[in-house]
Design a protein around this motif. Sequence first.
Motif: not given
Lengths: 95, 95
Positions: A89, B1-2, B37, B63-64, B67-68, B71
Amino acid sequence: MLGEKLKELRESKGLLQRQVAAELDVDTAYISKMENNDKPVSKSHLEALAKVYDLPESELMPYWLGEKVLHVLENNEHSIQALNLVLKNIRNVNE
Amino acid sequence: MLGEKLKELRESKGLLQRQVAAELDVDTAYISKMENNDKPVSKSHLEALAKVYDLPESELMPYWLGEKVLHVLENNEHSIQALNLVLKNIRNVNE
DNA sequence: CTATATTTGCCCTTTATAGGACAAGTCAAT
DNA sequence: ATTGACTTGTCCTATAAAGGGCAAATATAG
């Protein structure tokens, strides 16, 4: 990850936690927790530590970020997949 | 992403946000934010979504987590180094 | 133009995390 | 047995983030 690095640096300079604690103006227990990854290291403490150990903050940054990443992963079994997704990504974003 | 993944799944099932919102018992704006997101997706919502989209939670998990991870990295320029450190670190832990 | 779907912004409340002190504990070395 | 270095546990306060509603703004299709 970050803690180990910090401890290593401190010892390589022959400093005691007490001395570093004085520089950052916190108590020694707090330093111990940073070195044991029991407490997150704030950005401003990271800067201070870089100064104490006489290196550019950028050298510590990957460990600092890495530690935060480890924290969100908290041993989840899909961590590696997740990390690979993120790498893909990020590369996409930077073209 | 998620978020992208969730939107993709929803559309592939021909569902409206309103319908998914009803399933999760939240308003549609909330779903929108998840898909963009803009709001973190809680573990329990993730489970619910996996059910709605009829797949194992384990498929969403990377994905979850990813995403974190994104972040915490928040576009820091040392992200890639950090991720590689983490990968190395995790592999070490798992022998 | 007008519905319907989605997005965005702002607000609020509750829960969690950061940041840190302090006391008491462990561990070596003397 | 004391001391000095470090660690661990508990506690507190303040700030930040989660979780979510509602209203208004934007698409977009017909």
